[in-house]
Design a protein around this motif. Structure first.
Motif, PDB file in Angstrom:
ATOM      1  N   LEU A 115       0.790  -1.245   0.000  1.00 55.00           N
ATOM      2  CA  LEU A 115       0.000   0.000   0.000  1.00 55.00           C
ATOM      3  C   LEU A 115       0.819   1.290   0.000  1.00 55.00           C
ATOM      4  CD1 LEU A 115      -3.083  -0.231  -0.187  1.00 55.00           C
ATOM      5  CD2 LEU A 115      -3.243   0.573   2.142  1.00 55.00           C
ATOM      6  N   ILE A 116       2.121   1.181  -0.186  1.00 55.40           N
ATOM      7  CA  ILE A 116       2.884   2.428  -0.348  1.00 55.40           C
ATOM      8  C   ILE A 116       2.482   2.994  -1.711  1.00 55.40           C
ATOM      9  CG2 ILE A 116       5.184   3.438  -0.724  1.00 55.40           C
ATOM     10  CD1 ILE A 116       6.263   1.797   1.428  1.00 55.40           C
ATOM     11  N   PRO A 117       2.044   4.249  -1.730  1.00 60.91           N
ATOM     12  CA  PRO A 117       1.621   4.805  -3.011  1.00 60.91           C
ATOM     13  C   PRO A 117       2.808   4.970  -3.957  1.00 60.91           C
ATOM     14  CG  PRO A 117       1.227   6.360  -1.203  1.00 60.91           C
ATOM     15  CD  PRO A 117       1.927   5.188  -0.624  1.00 60.91           C
ATOM     16  N   GLY A 118       2.531   5.051  -5.243  1.00 60.64           N
ATOM     17  CA  GLY A 118       3.610   5.325  -6.197  1.00 60.64           C
ATOM     18  C   GLY A 118       3.845   4.168  -7.144  1.00 60.64           C
ATOM     19  N   THR A 119       4.845   4.362  -7.990  1.00 64.03           N
ATOM     20  CA  THR A 119       5.141   3.352  -9.005  1.00 64.03           C
ATOM     21  C   THR A 119       6.462   2.644  -8.677  1.00 64.03           C
ATOM     22  OG1 THR A 119       6.273   5.049 -10.267  1.00 64.03           O
ATOM     23  CG2 THR A 119       3.993   4.590 -10.896  1.00 64.03           C
ATOM     24  N   VAL A 120       6.681   1.536  -9.373  1.00 62.78           N
ATOM     25  CA  VAL A 120       7.919   0.768  -9.188  1.00 62.78           C
ATOM     26  C   VAL A 120       9.134   1.635  -9.537  1.00 62.78           C
ATOM     27  CG1 VAL A 120       9.221  -1.174 -10.169  1.00 62.78           C
ATOM     28  CG2 VAL A 120       6.841  -1.482  -9.436  1.00 62.78           C
ATOM     29  N   GLY A 121       9.000   2.504 -10.532  1.00 63.88           N
ATOM     30  CA  GLY A 121      10.119   3.365 -10.939  1.00 63.88           C
ATOM     31  C   GLY A 121      10.535   4.339  -9.844  1.00 63.88           C
ATOM     32  N   ALA A 122       9.603   4.671  -8.961  1.00 58.27           N
ATOM     33  CA  ALA A 122       9.936   5.612  -7.884  1.00 58.27           C
ATOM     34  C   ALA A 122      10.572   4.889  -6.702  1.00 58.27           C
ATOM     35  CB  ALA A 122       8.679   6.341  -7.426  1.00 58.27           C
ATOM     36  N   SER A 123      10.426   3.568  -6.658  1.00 60.57           N
ATOM     37  CA  SER A 123      10.882   2.845  -5.459  1.00 60.57           C
ATOM     38  C   SER A 123      12.388   2.947  -5.221  1.00 60.57           C
ATOM     39  CB  SER A 123      10.389   1.391  -5.471  1.00 60.57           C
ATOM     40  OG  SER A 123      10.960   0.658  -6.524  1.00 60.57           O
ATOM     41  N   PRO A 124      13.232   2.870  -6.273  1.00 59.63           N
ATOM     42  CA  PRO A 124      14.656   3.068  -5.984  1.00 59.63           C
ATOM     43  C   PRO A 124      15.014   4.533  -5.761  1.00 59.63           C
ATOM     44  CG  PRO A 124      14.355   2.540  -8.319  1.00 59.63           C
ATOM     45  CD  PRO A 124      13.008   2.434  -7.674  1.00 59.63           C
ATOM     46  N   VAL A 125      14.278   5.447  -6.374  1.00 61.41           N
ATOM     47  CA  VAL A 125      14.650   6.863  -6.294  1.00 61.41           C
ATOM     48  C   VAL A 125      14.737   7.283  -4.839  1.00 61.41           C
ATOM     49  CG1 VAL A 125      14.039   9.232  -6.907  1.00 61.41           C
ATOM     50  CG2 VAL A 125      13.604   7.380  -8.527  1.00 61.41           C
ATOM     51  N   GLN A 126      13.668   6.985  -4.098  1.00 55.78           N
ATOM     52  CA  GLN A 126      13.738   7.408  -2.688  1.00 55.78           C
ATOM     53  C   GLN A 126      13.799   6.215  -1.752  1.00 55.78           C
ATOM     54  OE1 GLN A 126      10.745   9.380  -0.814  1.00 55.78           O
ATOM     55  NE2 GLN A 126       9.087   8.043  -1.472  1.00 55.78           N
ATOM     56  N   ASN A 127      14.224   5.080  -2.279  1.00 59.98           N
ATOM     57  CA  ASN A 127      14.381   3.886  -1.450  1.00 59.98           C
ATOM     58  C   ASN A 127      13.235   3.783  -0.447  1.00 59.98           C
ATOM     59  OD1 ASN A 127      15.342   1.663  -0.019  1.00 59.98           O
ATOM     60  ND2 ASN A 127      16.780   2.896   1.177  1.00 59.98           N
ATOM     61  N   ILE A 128      12.046   3.501  -0.978  1.00 60.08           N
ATOM     62  CA  ILE A 128      10.857   3.486  -0.122  1.00 60.08           C
ATOM     63  C   ILE A 128      11.022   2.462   0.999  1.00 60.08           C
ATOM     64  CG2 ILE A 128       9.237   4.355  -1.861  1.00 60.08           C
ATOM     65  CD1 ILE A 128       8.366   1.483  -2.381  1.00 60.08           C
ATOM     66  N   GLY A 129      10.401   2.756   2.117  1.00 60.14           N
ATOM     67  CA  GLY A 129      10.536   1.863   3.262  1.00 60.14           C
ATOM     68  C   GLY A 129       9.355   1.963   4.193  1.00 60.14           C
ATOM     69  N   ALA A 130       9.092   0.881   4.889  1.00 56.21           N
ATOM     70  CA  ALA A 130       8.052   0.890   5.932  1.00 56.21           C
ATOM     71  C   ALA A 130       8.162  -0.394   6.733  1.00 56.21           C
ATOM     72  CB  ALA A 130       6.657   1.001   5.319  1.00 56.21           C
ATOM     73  N   TYR A 131       7.783  -0.315   7.994  1.00 55.93           N
ATOM     74  CA  TYR A 131       7.687  -1.486   8.871  1.00 55.93           C
ATOM     75  C   TYR A 131       8.904  -2.414   8.786  1.00 55.93           C
ATOM     76  CZ  TYR A 131       3.120   0.505   8.911  1.00 55.93           C
ATOM     77  OH  TYR A 131       2.102   1.418   8.999  1.00 55.93           O
ATOM     78  N   GLY A 132      10.074  -1.788   8.863  1.00 51.19           N
ATOM     79  CA  GLY A 132      11.299  -2.564   8.947  1.00 51.19           C
ATOM     80  C   GLY A 132      11.815  -3.133   7.643  1.00 51.19           C
TER      81      GLY A 132
END
Ligand code: EPU
Length: 338
Positions: A115-132
Motif C-alpha cells: 500500500l505504499i503509493p507510487g510506481t515501481v520506478g519511484a521505489s529506488p529513487v527514494q528507497n521506499i521503506g516501511a515497517y522494517g
C-alpha cells in the motif's frame, strides 16, 4: 509518434489533488515510445519532469515545461533459482500491484511495503521503506535510459548508493537518467519481519500466521487506519523525513522531553520520529483553510479540497519553524516540491 498535449491539467496526476497545468504533457508506454518522444527534442528546450503516479510531489504552480508520464508496464520472471527469483518490473507498474503479485506467488522481500503509493520506478529513487523493510534490500539492478545519448545504462544495487529515503537518482546530476525497469530478488524463504510496529498484534487480531500474504494484509489494515486515502483526502504520505541527529543531542532533548521517540541508527546517530515532534508541538489536526496536518498521523499533510500548493508549502514552513524553535531540530520535506 507520441502525442504531446498542451496546457494539460495535472489535478488527477498528483495525489495532493493540486489543480495546476503543465505546458506540455506526454505519456510513454515503453522504452521505444520514450525514445520517440526524446527524438522531438522538446526536453532540450524545456525543463522536464518524469511523472509516475504523482504520489510524492507537491505542485506549487503551473509546470512551465514538459511532463513525461511513465506508463511502462510488465512483471517478468527472468531467473528462477532454488531459493529466490529475479523479476524484472516496468517502472510504470503501480507499486502496490507488484507487492500483491509478489505475495500471491508466496515470495518474500517487499510484503511490508504493501500500500505504499507510487510506481515501481519511484521505489529506488527514494528507497521506499516501511515497517522494517526497504526497497534497497530487494533491488538488484535499475535499468535506465540516459537522456543525452538515448543509451541504456544499468545501475547495480551498489551503484544506486542507497540510504534512508535516498539514492543516487535523487542527485541533480543523475536526473539525466530515466528509469525504465527495476530488477528485484525475491526470496522463496519467508522473512516474516513482524517485529516492527503493530504487525504482530494485527496478525493476532486477524488470526493469521506470519507469511508474506498475511503480513501484507496486516500492513494494509494498519496503513488504512492511520494514513488517509488520497482518493478521499489529498496527501502524499509522509511529508517530512524523520531527521537524523547526534545521539548526544538526542539524549539532552530526552531529558526535557522524556517521551520523545528515537531509533538508534549508529553509535553516534539517532533518527527521531518527526510525527512525534509535530504531534507534541500541538500541530496534529491543525488546519488553515484547506491545508492541514492529518489528525491521525502528524507527518502527513492533507488537502481538504481546494488548497493550493503554496498554502501547503506555507503550512510546511510553519511546521518547520515551530519544530526548530521548540527542539532545535531541522526537518526536511520528503516529497519533491515543483
Ligand atoms: N507518532 C506520534 N504522533 C504522530 C505520528 C507518529 O507520536 O502523529 C509516533 C508514533 O507513535 C511512533 C513514531 O512516532 O512511535 C513513528 O511513527 P510511525 O510508526 O507512524 O512511523 P513514521 O516514522 O511516522 C515512517 C515512514 C512511513 C512508514 C512508517 C511505517 C518516513 C518519513 N515515514 O513513518 O512512510 O509508513 O514509518 O514504517 O520514514 C511515507 O514515506 O510516505 C510513509 C508513510
Amino acid at each position: 509518434m507520441s502525442n504531446i498535449l498542451n496546457n494539460y491539467c495535472l489535478k488527477n496526476h498528483n495525489t495532493f489533488g493540486i489543480n495546476v497545468k503543465a505546458k506540455y504533457f506526454s505519456t510513454f508506454n515503453s522504452m521505444l515510445e520514450l525514445k520517440d518522444i526524446l527524438k522531438i527534442n522538446l526536453h532540450k528546450k524545456e525543463k522536464f519532469f518524469i511523472l509516475g503516479s504523482g504520489s510524492n510531489i507537491l505542485l506549487t504552480k503551473d509546470f512551465d515545461g514538459f511532463i513525461l508520464h511513465n506508463k511502462i508496464e510488465g512483471i517478468c520472471i527472468i531467473e528462477d533459482n532454488e531459493n529466490d527469483i529475479i523479476v524484472e518490473v516496468g517502472s510504470g507498474v503501480v507499486w502496490h500491484d507488484f507487492v500483491m503479485w509478489s505475495v500471491n506467488q508466496e515470495l518474500s522481500g517487499i510484503e511490508n511495503l504493501a500500500l505504499i503509493p507510487g510506481t515501481v520506478g519511484a521505489s529506488p529513487v527514494q528507497n521506499i521503506g516501511a515497517y522494517g523493510m526497504e526497497a534497497k534490500d530487494s533491488i538488484t539492478k535499475v535499468h535506465t535510459l540516459e537522456i543525452k545519448n538515448k543509451e541504456v545504462k544499468i545501475f547495480s544495487n551498489k551503484e544506486c548508493e542507497f540510504s534512508y529515503r535516498n539514492s543516487i537518482f535523487k542527485k541533480e546530476e543523475e536526473k539525466k537518467f530515466i528509469i525504465t525497469k527495476v530488477e528485484f530478488k525475491l526470496s522463496k524463504e519467508h522473512f516474516n519481519r513482524t517485529e516492527y510496529g503493530a504487525i504482530e498484534e494485527e496478525l493476532k487480531k486477524l488470526k493469521l500466521k506470519a507469511k508474506p500474504a498475511s503480513i501484507a494484509k496486516a500492513v494494509i489494515k494498519i496503513r488504512n487506519r492511520k494514513l488517509p486515502d488520497p482518493k478521499v483526502l489529498g496527501n502524499s504520505g509522509s511529508f517530512f523525513k524523520n531527521p537524523v541527529i547526534k545521539t548526544s543531542e538526542f539524549n539532552v532533548l530526552k531529558k526535557e522531553f522524556p517521551e520523545m521517540i528515537g531509533y538508534t541508527i549508529s553509535n553516534s546517530q539517532t533518527k527521531v520520529a518527526a510525527g512525534w515532534l509535530i504531534d507534541n508541538a500541538g500541530l496534529k489536526g491543525y488546519r488553515k483553510a484547506d491545508a492541514g496536518v492529518h489528525r491521525n498521523q502528524a507527518l502527513v499533510l492533507v488537502n481538504y479540497g481546494n488548497a493550493s500548493g503554496t498554502e501547503i508549502i506555507n503550512l510546511a514552513k510553519k511546521i518547520q519553524q515551530k519544530i526548530k524553535a521548540q527542539y532545535g531540530i531541522i526537518i526536511e520535506p520528503e516529497v519533491s516540491i515543483l
